[in-house]
Write a protein that holds these residues in place. Structure first.
Motif, mmCIF file in Angstrom:
data_model
loop_
_atom_site.group_PDB
_atom_site.id
_atom_site.type_symbol
_atom_site.label_atom_id
_atom_site.label_comp_id
_atom_site.label_asym_id
_atom_site.label_seq_id
_atom_site.Cartn_x
_atom_site.Cartn_y
_atom_site.Cartn_z
ATOM 1 N N ASN A 11 0.820 -1.090 0.082
ATOM 2 C CA ASN A 11 -0.061 -0.050 -0.012
ATOM 3 C C ASN A 11 0.788 1.092 -0.155
ATOM 4 O O ASN A 11 0.568 2.314 -0.598
ATOM 5 N N TRP A 12 1.831 1.162 0.838
ATOM 6 C CA TRP A 12 2.695 2.362 0.875
ATOM 7 C C TRP A 12 3.506 2.710 -0.298
ATOM 8 O O TRP A 12 3.640 3.855 -0.876
ATOM 9 N N LEU A 13 4.073 1.763 -1.048
ATOM 10 C CA LEU A 13 4.821 1.803 -2.337
ATOM 11 C C LEU A 13 3.611 2.312 -3.447
ATOM 12 O O LEU A 13 4.276 3.146 -4.157
ATOM 13 N N ARG A 14 2.575 1.530 -3.242
ATOM 14 C CA ARG A 14 1.530 2.260 -4.349
ATOM 15 C C ARG A 14 1.551 3.580 -4.145
ATOM 16 O O ARG A 14 1.323 4.460 -4.984
ATOM 17 N N LEU A 15 1.609 4.381 -2.997
ATOM 18 C CA LEU A 15 1.488 5.736 -2.880
ATOM 19 C C LEU A 15 2.547 6.520 -3.192
ATOM 20 O O LEU A 15 2.474 7.817 -3.554
ATOM 21 N N GLN A 16 3.731 5.652 -3.455
ATOM 22 C CA GLN A 16 4.860 6.371 -4.218
ATOM 23 C C GLN A 16 4.998 6.224 -5.503
ATOM 24 O O GLN A 16 5.983 7.015 -6.186
ATOM 25 N N TYR A 17 4.018 5.559 -6.000
ATOM 26 C CA TYR A 17 4.081 5.489 -7.772
ATOM 27 C C TYR A 17 4.062 6.596 -8.515
ATOM 28 O O TYR A 17 3.279 7.636 -8.010
ATOM 29 N N PRO A 18 4.715 6.885 -9.489
ATOM 30 C CA PRO A 18 5.827 6.083 -10.060
ATOM 31 C C PRO A 18 7.055 5.852 -9.073
ATOM 32 O O PRO A 18 7.236 6.858 -8.526
ATOM 33 N N THR A 73 13.272 -2.121 -3.694
ATOM 34 C CA THR A 73 12.549 -2.468 -2.570
ATOM 35 C C THR A 73 11.161 -3.450 -2.925
ATOM 36 O O THR A 73 10.728 -4.587 -2.398
ATOM 37 N N ALA A 74 10.483 -2.905 -4.108
ATOM 38 C CA ALA A 74 9.142 -3.645 -4.212
ATOM 39 C C ALA A 74 9.157 -4.840 -4.994
ATOM 40 O O ALA A 74 8.517 -5.798 -4.635
ATOM 41 N N THR A 75 10.573 -5.020 -5.615
ATOM 42 C CA THR A 75 10.842 -6.059 -6.266
ATOM 43 C C THR A 75 11.285 -7.222 -5.092
ATOM 44 O O THR A 75 10.787 -8.639 -5.259
ATOM 45 N N ILE A 92 2.664 -2.288 -9.537
ATOM 46 C CA ILE A 92 3.212 -1.144 -9.308
ATOM 47 C C ILE A 92 4.447 -1.263 -9.865
ATOM 48 O O ILE A 92 5.252 -0.234 -10.184
ATOM 49 N N ILE A 93 5.039 -2.371 -10.029
ATOM 50 C CA ILE A 93 6.384 -2.472 -10.782
ATOM 51 C C ILE A 93 6.229 -2.745 -12.267
ATOM 52 O O ILE A 93 7.152 -2.207 -12.916
ATOM 53 N N TYR A 94 5.324 -3.402 -12.659
ATOM 54 C CA TYR A 94 5.032 -3.495 -14.079
ATOM 55 C C TYR A 94 3.573 -2.952 -14.433
ATOM 56 O O TYR A 94 2.369 -3.689 -14.509
ATOM 57 N N PRO A 95 3.545 -1.792 -14.499
ATOM 58 C CA PRO A 95 2.267 -1.098 -14.760
ATOM 59 C C PRO A 95 1.549 -1.532 -16.050
ATOM 60 O O PRO A 95 0.424 -1.338 -15.915
ATOM 61 N N ASN A 96 2.139 -1.936 -17.076
ATOM 62 C CA ASN A 96 1.695 -2.349 -18.408
ATOM 63 C C ASN A 96 1.404 -3.885 -18.399
ATOM 64 O O ASN A 96 1.002 -4.288 -19.458
ATOM 65 N N CYS A 97 1.704 -4.536 -17.287
ATOM 66 C CA CYS A 97 1.632 -6.048 -17.294
ATOM 67 C C CYS A 97 -0.032 -6.451 -17.299
ATOM 68 O O CYS A 97 -0.804 -5.811 -17.012
ATOM 69 N N ASP A 98 -0.113 -7.357 -18.311
ATOM 70 C CA ASP A 98 -1.676 -7.663 -18.483
ATOM 71 C C ASP A 98 -2.342 -8.576 -17.306
ATOM 72 O O ASP A 98 -1.193 -9.539 -16.762
ATOM 73 N N SER A 99 -3.320 -8.351 -16.716
ATOM 74 C CA SER A 99 -3.858 -9.398 -15.876
ATOM 75 C C SER A 99 -4.208 -10.725 -16.111
ATOM 76 O O SER A 99 -4.361 -11.579 -15.073
ATOM 77 N N TYR A 100 -3.916 -11.009 -17.344
ATOM 78 C CA TYR A 100 -4.187 -12.492 -17.750
ATOM 79 C C TYR A 100 -2.656 -13.120 -17.737
ATOM 80 O O TYR A 100 -2.398 -14.472 -17.925
ATOM 81 N N ASN A 101 -1.789 -12.456 -17.149
ATOM 82 C CA ASN A 101 -0.210 -13.013 -17.034
ATOM 83 C C ASN A 101 -0.473 -14.298 -15.995
ATOM 84 O O ASN A 101 -1.350 -14.435 -15.251
ATOM 85 N N LEU A 141 -3.613 1.712 -9.581
ATOM 86 C CA LEU A 141 -2.526 2.851 -9.924
ATOM 87 C C LEU A 141 -3.561 4.095 -9.671
ATOM 88 O O LEU A 141 -2.462 5.088 -9.675
ATOM 89 N N VAL A 142 -4.566 4.168 -9.627
ATOM 90 C CA VAL A 142 -5.197 5.585 -9.352
ATOM 91 C C VAL A 142 -5.218 5.980 -7.974
ATOM 92 O O VAL A 142 -5.750 5.041 -7.049
#
Length: 638
Positions: free
Chosen positions: A466-473, A481-483, A534-543, A628-629
């Motif tokens: 949650n915290w790192l989401r607030l730091q996005y990008p 750290t997120a990785t 938050i690490i791969y914002p363009n990743c597809d949810s079907y991954n 990411l919003v």
């Protein structure tokens, strides 16, 4: 049998209620999923939609369950063995469809009407689903006995010792009862040691404290407002009275030494109350900031005392330090209460209040490498205690209650408030020594963690995601750290029951002990998904990795009974998962579980989650991107 006697028998038959009550010809309170008569008698409460003739009722046999005490639960009723029945997908789809039809008939923008419609729709207990809930009903009854014990003690003091000056009106007695037997039961998620249950640490402190009792009345009124809109304004009025009493105390007291306990109870309890009142998420943030300030004061005193415990010449210095800490804490709480008093009406809530605190320091968003240590299964539940800070059952329960609410509420923490609260990297590092101690010897060590149980390490992952989401990008440091945390979440494993538990305790108790393990697995998978986004914002949810995480999540969710007390701790993960799933069957099942958890807890917050997920699913675009919003969850109470 003559016609006259037959008519007499027919008049005596009970036409509504569960089968055991109808068989015994007694009035059923029709409590779902288990009525009071069946719980009291220790019989299996069964329901059916089929019309029951006299012949069918005569042939029906009541299933009696043998009572057996466990060594660590002091109640006469215990959990029973039962065969889990499977819930068919057709049944779930039909229920989800009914809710969606009701929602579509209401104005989409009128959230209150949608929630009211959901509340009026009840799931039946056909198809033997009731057999899944018997253990949950017994556990809730056990939790009620804890509150009733202290409530009875309170009544005894009021009646036998009027000289104490403790008086309660009939209205207050009703609200106190709703608080102890309703609200406190609903917020107690785990099978923990009896002395660590929230009721055991909270209720006794209100017996001789009128200010704290007013907090109880407020929460009791809020709990009763589930299906009574008129009580909502009444509960809000009670809340304002309690807040005024706290402000007067902070203004008129020279210092607040000795009052930290009930002030912390107030802040944490009011934070939980917001999940029922759903008034303003800003309140949640202010309550959590105040709670953390009190807890940090506790920790500073404990650490100072430990440092100087072997050197008596520093005693005076400790007392002086405590005095100044009390003054500082009093100033901070006074400022926070002033801000809370501005959030008492809809008009004021809709205005942009500028949260500026003079006495509160702004937190440092930078993550230090020394703060990256994570609580893991192996160290939090190891047999070796590395720390020896003294901590009371009250402190353990309140710290963990704060920590859970802090972890999940970071998802939608207000931007103007986030600078006043420490990051989870710092908070968990500071509180970890106070979470590791085994206060009591229990069948499993996580019974010493009454809120998050075995899932404690997973909620640390949730807080940090949650915290790192607030730091996005993310910058380069946060990306690394997120990785690292994403890998920890991906390979998260929950603890196992010791062999001694498997042989000594009933299967029902074992299932209750494993619930926090299931919740931990679910929370870790949701954290993994959020880290991935938050690490791969363009990743597809079907991954493939995302789909594997979803599979693990649903596997654990299906094991968790639909009326489990642990359901309230799933709210954060349900939101994350609900935005990722793409299969209609999975969505229907998830909405069904949100609905049943909310109905059992009488929590409007969970029903708002249901409406939120349905809207996200129906809206154009990929709901996966809502993660990411920054203010994408602003209307949710988590």
């Amino acid at each position: 049998m003559s016609e006259k006697s037959y008519q007499k028998t027919k008049r005596r038959r009970v036409s509504t209620g569960c089968l055991p009550c109808r068989k015994r010809k007694i009035k059923c309170d029709e409590g779902k999923s288990d009525c009071a008569n069946c719980i009291k008698s220790g019989v299996l409460c069964e329901w059916t939609l089929e019309k029951q003739t006299l012949e069918k009722l005569t042939k029906y046999k009541i299933i009696k369950n043998k009572n057996k005490k466990t060594k660590f639960i002091n109640v006469t009723t215990s959990y029973i063995k039962y065969q889990r029945s499977q819930i068919t997908l057709d049944f779930l789809n039909s229920k989800s469809k009914n809710i969606k039809e009701i929602n579509s008939n209401n104005n989409e923008n009128n959230l209150e009407n949608r929630i009211t419609a959901i509340k009026s729709t009840h799931f039946d207990n056909s198809m033997d689903i009731v057999t899944q809930n018997y253990e949950d009903a017994l556990f809730r009854k056990y939790l009620q006995t804890i509150g009733e014990r202290y409530f009875s003690k309170f009544n005894f003091m009021v009646n036998k010792f009027p000289i104490l000056g403790i008086n309660m009106t009939n209205e207050e007695l009703k609200l106190f009862d709703a608080f102890s037997n309703g609200f406190m039961v609903a917020i107690s998620p785990q099978l923990a040691h009896e002395n660590l249950q929230p009721s055991a640490v909270v209720i006794p402190r209100g017996i001789n404290n009128s200010a704290l009792r007013s907090v109880f009345y407020t929460c009791g009124a809020t709990y009763l407002s589930w299906n009574n809109k008129e009580l909502r304004s009444y509960a809000e009025e009670k809340y304002q009275n309690s807040l005024n009493a706290i402000q007067n105390h902070l203004i008129n007291s020279e210092n607040i030494g000795g009052n930290e306990d009930w002030l912390l109870i107030t802040m944490v309890t009011f934070c939980l109350r917001e999940k029922y009142q759903c008034h303003d998420t800003t309140r949640n943030g202010l309550f959590l900031i105040a709670s953390l300030e009190i807890i940090k004061y506790w920790i500073n005193i404990k650490k100072t005392c430990k440092m100087h415990s072997m050197n008596e010449c520093f005693v005076d210095d400790i007392e002086v330090s405590q005095y100044f800490d009390q003054c500082e804490l009093q100033s901070k709480l006074h400022e926070i209460c002033n801000q809370l008093s501005k959030l008492t009406s809809i008009e004021q809530v809709n205005n942009n209040i500028n949260h500026t605190f003079i006495s509160l320091k702004t937190s440092d968003d930078k993550i230090n490498s020394s703060d990256l240590e994570l609580v893991t299964k192996d160290d939090i539940f190891s047999e070796i205690d590395l720390y020896n800070y003294d901590i009371s059952p009250f402190e353990r329960t309140m710290i963990e209650s704060f920590l859970f609410n802090y972890s999940v509420n970071l998802l939608n923490f207000k931007p103007e408030l986030i600078k006043y609260i420490d990051s989870p990297f710092k908070v968990f590092k500071n509180l970890k020594p106070f979470l590791k101690q085994s206060i009591y010897k229990c069948p499993v060590r996580w019974m010493n963690n009454p809120i998050m149980g075995a899932g404690l390490p997973a909620f640390e992952l949730a807080a940090k995601s949650n915290w790192l989401r607030l730091q996005y990008p993310l910058n380069e440091e946060n990306y690394k750290t997120a990785t690292k945390l994403r890998n920890l979440a991906k390979y998260y494993t929950s603890p196992f029951l010791p062999d001694t538990v498997k042989f000594q305790l009933t299967p029902g108790v074992q299932r209750k002990l494993m619930e926090s393990c299931y919740v931990g697995n679910m929370t870790a998978m949701a954290s993994f998904i959020l880290f991935t986004k938050i690490i791969y914002p363009n990743c597809d949810s079907y991954n493939e990795e995302i789909q594997d995480a979803l599979e693990i999540y649903f596997k654990n969710l299906k094991i968790l009974s639909r009326h489990s007390q642990a359901g309230a701790t799933c709210i954060w993960s349900l939101i994350i998962i609900g935005l990722v799933i793409r299969k209609k069957k999975q969505l229907d099942y998830l909405l069904y579980r949100v609905r049943t958890f909310g109905e059992m807890k009488k929590s409007e917050a969970l029903l708002r989650v249901l409406c939120f997920l349905e809207s996200a699913w129906e809206s154009e675009g990929d709901s996966w991107n809502i993660l990411l919003v920054r203010d994408g969850f602003k209307d949710l109470f988590i």
